[in-house]
Design a protein around this motif. Structure first.
Motif, PDB file in Angstrom:
ATOM      1  N   ALA A  29       0.830  -1.214   0.000  1.00 44.99           N
ATOM      2  CA  ALA A  29       0.000   0.000   0.000  1.00 44.99           C
ATOM      3  C   ALA A  29       0.862   1.261   0.000  1.00 44.99           C
ATOM      4  N   HIS A  30       2.072   1.152   0.529  1.00 40.26           N
ATOM      5  CA  HIS A  30       2.932   2.342   0.629  1.00 40.26           C
ATOM      6  C   HIS A  30       3.885   2.506  -0.553  1.00 40.26           C
ATOM      7  N   PRO A  70       8.886  10.679   2.791  1.00 38.26           N
ATOM      8  CA  PRO A  70       7.747  11.027   3.646  1.00 38.26           C
ATOM      9  C   PRO A  70       6.439  10.757   2.904  1.00 38.26           C
ATOM     10  N   GLN A  71       5.449  10.292   3.655  1.00 34.53           N
ATOM     11  CA  GLN A  71       4.147  10.012   3.026  1.00 34.53           C
ATOM     12  C   GLN A  71       3.006  10.555   3.876  1.00 34.53           C
ATOM     13  N   GLY A  72       2.034  11.165   3.173  1.00 32.36           N
ATOM     14  CA  GLY A  72       0.806  11.619   3.821  1.00 32.36           C
ATOM     15  C   GLY A  72      -0.301  10.651   3.441  1.00 32.36           C
ATOM     16  N   GLY A  73      -1.311  11.187   2.736  1.00 29.72           N
ATOM     17  CA  GLY A  73      -2.466  10.349   2.371  1.00 29.72           C
ATOM     18  C   GLY A  73      -2.304   9.636   1.047  1.00 29.72           C
ATOM     19  N   ASN A  74      -1.161   9.786   0.398  1.00 28.01           N
ATOM     20  CA  ASN A  74      -0.897   9.130  -0.902  1.00 28.01           C
ATOM     21  C   ASN A  74      -1.928   9.521  -1.959  1.00 28.01           C
ATOM     22  N   THR A  75      -2.319  10.801  -1.958  1.00 27.30           N
ATOM     23  CA  THR A  75      -3.247  11.272  -2.997  1.00 27.30           C
ATOM     24  C   THR A  75      -2.541  12.152  -4.031  1.00 27.30           C
ATOM     25  N   GLY A  76      -1.245  12.354  -3.884  1.00 30.41           N
ATOM     26  CA  GLY A  76      -0.487  13.183  -4.827  1.00 30.41           C
ATOM     27  C   GLY A  76      -0.592  12.616  -6.244  1.00 30.41           C
ATOM     28  N   GLY A  86      14.971   2.108   0.512  1.00 33.58           N
ATOM     29  CA  GLY A  86      14.973   2.824   1.792  1.00 33.58           C
ATOM     30  C   GLY A  86      13.697   2.582   2.578  1.00 33.58           C
ATOM     31  N   ILE A  87      13.252   3.630   3.306  1.00 36.84           N
ATOM     32  CA  ILE A  87      12.032   3.457   4.110  1.00 36.84           C
ATOM     33  C   ILE A  87      10.943   4.425   3.656  1.00 36.84           C
ATOM     34  N   ALA A  88       9.696   3.986   3.856  1.00 37.33           N
ATOM     35  CA  ALA A  88       8.554   4.884   3.682  1.00 37.33           C
ATOM     36  C   ALA A  88       8.223   5.416   5.067  1.00 37.33           C
ATOM     37  N   LEU A  89       8.193   6.738   5.212  1.00 34.54           N
ATOM     38  CA  LEU A  89       7.939   7.363   6.514  1.00 34.54           C
ATOM     39  C   LEU A  89       6.522   7.925   6.516  1.00 34.54           C
ATOM     40  N   SER A  90       5.593   7.163   7.082  1.00 31.43           N
ATOM     41  CA  SER A  90       4.194   7.599   7.103  1.00 31.43           C
ATOM     42  C   SER A  90       3.964   8.529   8.292  1.00 31.43           C
ATOM     43  N   LEU A  91       3.280   9.663   8.028  1.00 28.39           N
ATOM     44  CA  LEU A  91       3.026  10.629   9.103  1.00 28.39           C
ATOM     45  C   LEU A  91       1.662  10.387   9.765  1.00 28.39           C
ATOM     46  N   SER A  92       0.996   9.293   9.369  1.00 27.48           N
ATOM     47  CA  SER A  92      -0.406   9.091   9.771  1.00 27.48           C
ATOM     48  C   SER A  92      -0.657   9.074  11.277  1.00 27.48           C
ATOM     49  N   ARG A  93       0.328   8.622  12.053  1.00 29.63           N
ATOM     50  CA  ARG A  93       0.099   8.553  13.512  1.00 29.63           C
ATOM     51  C   ARG A  93       0.348   9.892  14.204  1.00 29.63           C
ATOM     52  N   LEU A  94       0.885  10.837  13.470  1.00 34.28           N
ATOM     53  CA  LEU A  94       1.093  12.182  14.022  1.00 34.28           C
ATOM     54  C   LEU A  94      -0.143  12.996  13.673  1.00 34.28           C
TER      55      LEU A  94
END
Ligand SMILES: Cc1cc2nc3c(=O)[nH]c(=O)nc-3n(C[C@H](O)[C@H](O)[C@H](O)COP(=O)(O)OP(=O)(O)OC[C@H]3O[C@@H](n4cnc5c(N)ncnc54)[C@H](O)[C@@H]3O)c2cc1C
Length: 465
Positions: A29-30, A70-76, A86-94
């Motif tokens: 998903a990410h 960095p990832q937000g809602g992935n609507t870009g 590397g890593i996907a850094l989801s901000l969803s828990r912030l």
């Protein structure tokens, strides 16, 4: 650098058991763009729950040279959030609203707050947070700022950039810039927040923002005006601006082809007017009670002067929503209508009619029978110049023309002093365009900023530049 077991476990320790995942479904998903246009890869999804955790993760990745997306809602819409390792850094828990200061007309929010939740929290305090776009139910404020999102209220309130007073940013090396000022006046050196707004995650991770709030309008009125051509759409826009002033909060252009495609492909949607017209303007006025009279006057005057051919003013909230549905479902209807080639461009507002005529001539010459679904924020000079395949054409063959058509349209836009990316950004989709249409000096300045802030090149590598 590859993500070794040691680095991976240091990151996992920093965020705790709820803050990471190696589950293949979760990773999928990410690494997949929402529409499936881009597909990347990564070994770890990290979801920190605080700024401090983001800082620890960044510090570890910086030392080890690990790429961070960095990832937000992935609507870009330009592939900016898709990792290639590397890593996907989801901000969803912030996702906390940290504070609302109604008397200062500001709110301080975590980057992972969903835009619709931010709007609702402001409304609960009788305030308006005006950023509004089709993806507001899933995009995050951090993503909105990282892409400097536009939307349908830019005309009155500006882009995302104009709605921010302060930012908190974790830099690529893990240092935290605490710039959460709630001031409307502050001339103390360079205005650093603007570096990170619109940078698409290539310079740092936005973790929180101070947002501007406005009085909640007491009433909102919507109309659809039918016009004979785009020149008249511009005339109506200028007239509405002079007569209604700041109450004019949206002015959206809809071509006949766009309306046709929605009423054909979106179930339940009907043409609200009896006859067919060349194009339409969706107009919204908002402000104090009595704004409906102002809207009626604008339209009556424009009809008398032969600018408007016909119009409907929404009699209820439900009817207003129906009119907005025509505008908002055009991209969805285009999917059902076959393959499409898209452009998110802007020109000076005064040149929109000329652009529409010239661009249409260019694409029709290249692809006879192409259906031009031009629509968008005429009041900002921003047109989504979208093309649907000719009815009987082969979709794949049509899509093979994508680059050639983009080039022709973007060249025209450039010649007219416009922008090849008005509101969606660069990501991976428009990196070549950035090179083609940007001066050497401007590109050097961008490279220098990137080098200064992210010398190891770990922040969202391969995007924008
Ligand atoms: C239906 C629909 C309608 C849309 N309408 C509009 C519109 O009217 N106007 C408009 O401008 N755009 C529009 N968009 C695109 C728009 O850019 C995004 O919807 C939104 O602004 C991105 O937010 P997001 O949280 O989904 O970000 P994502 O897609 O997750 O990320 C977008 C970019 O920002 C970066 N990023 C995300 N979060 C952070 C962070 N916290 N710190 C640093 N970088 C970060 C990512 O790395 C990526 O490069 C629309 C999209 C859809 C699907």
């Amino acid at each position: 650098m590859t993500l070794t077991a040691t680095i991976s476990s240091a990151i996992k320790d920093a965020v705790g058991p709820k803050g990471w995942s190696t589950d293949s479904e979760r990773i999928e998903a990410h690494v997949t763009e929402r529409r499936g246009l881009w597909h990347g890869h990564c070994d770890l999804v990290v979801s920190p729950a605080s700024t401090d955790e983001v800082a620890q993760v960044m510090s570890i990745c910086h030392d080890a040279g690990i790429a961070v997306v960095p990832q937000g809602g992935n609507t870009g819409l330009v592939g900016g959030g898709v990792p290639e390792g590397g890593i996907a850094l989801s901000l969803s828990r912030l996702n906390s609203i940290r504070n609302i200061d109604a008397a200062n007309n500001t709110m301080t929010v975590d980057a992972g707050c969903i835009l619709a939740d931010v709007q609702a929290a402001a409304a609960a305090e009788d305030r308006l947070f005006p950023l509004s776009l089709g993806a507001e139910g899933s995009c995050q404020i951090g993503g909105n700022l990282a892409t400097n999102a536009g939307g349908v209220q830019v005309l009155r309130y500006g882009n995302a950039r104009d709605l921010v007073l302060g930012l908190e940013v974790v830099l690529p090396d893990g240092r935290v810039w605490e710039g959460l000022k709630a001031l409307r006046k502050d001339n103390t050196g360079y205005d650093l927040k603007h570096l990170f707004i619109g940078a698409e995650g290539t310079l740092g991770v936005i973790t929180a923002a101070v947002l501007k709030l406005y009085p909640l309008p007491q009433s909102r009125e919507t109309a659809l005006a039918a016009l004979g051509n785009a020149d008249d759409a511009l005339r109506l826009f200028l007239r509405a601006g002079s007569e209604a002033g700041d109450a004019l909060t949206a002015f959206e252009y809809i071509s006949r082809q766009s309306l046709d495609i929605t009423v054909t492909h979106i179930p339940g949607l009907k043409d609200p007017l009896e006859a067919a017209h060349d194009c339409y303007a969706l107009i919204e006025l908002s402000g104090a009670d009595g704004i409906k009279d102002a809207l009626e006057q604008v339209l009556a005057g424009a009809m008398e002067d032969g600018i408007v051919e016909d119009a409907v003013i929404a009699a209820s909230g439900a009817q207003a929503a129906e009119l907005w549905r025509i505008r908002e479902t055009i991209p969805e209807a285009q999917i059902t209508a076959g393959a499409s080639i898209k452009h998110d461009v802007s020109v000076p507002v005064s040149k929109v009619p000329e652009f529409l005529v010239r661009a249409q001539q260019i694409v029709e010459k290249e692809i006879p029978g192409v259906r031009v679904c031009a629509f968008g924020h005429l009041g900002d000079g921003n047109i989504h110049f979208n093309l649907s395949q000719p009815k009987a054409a082969d979709g794949e063959a049509f899509l093979a023309e994508w680059k050639k058509i983009n080039r022709l349209v973007h060249d025209l836009v450039h010649e007219m002093g416009g922008s090849f990316s008005a509101e969606h950004g660069i990501g991976v989709l428009k990196r070549d365009d950035l090179k083609r249409y940007t001066s050497a000096v401007e590109l050097e300045l961008m490279q220098a900023l990137k080098q200064t802030l992210d010398p190891k090149g770990i922040m969202n590598p391969g995007k924008v530049l």
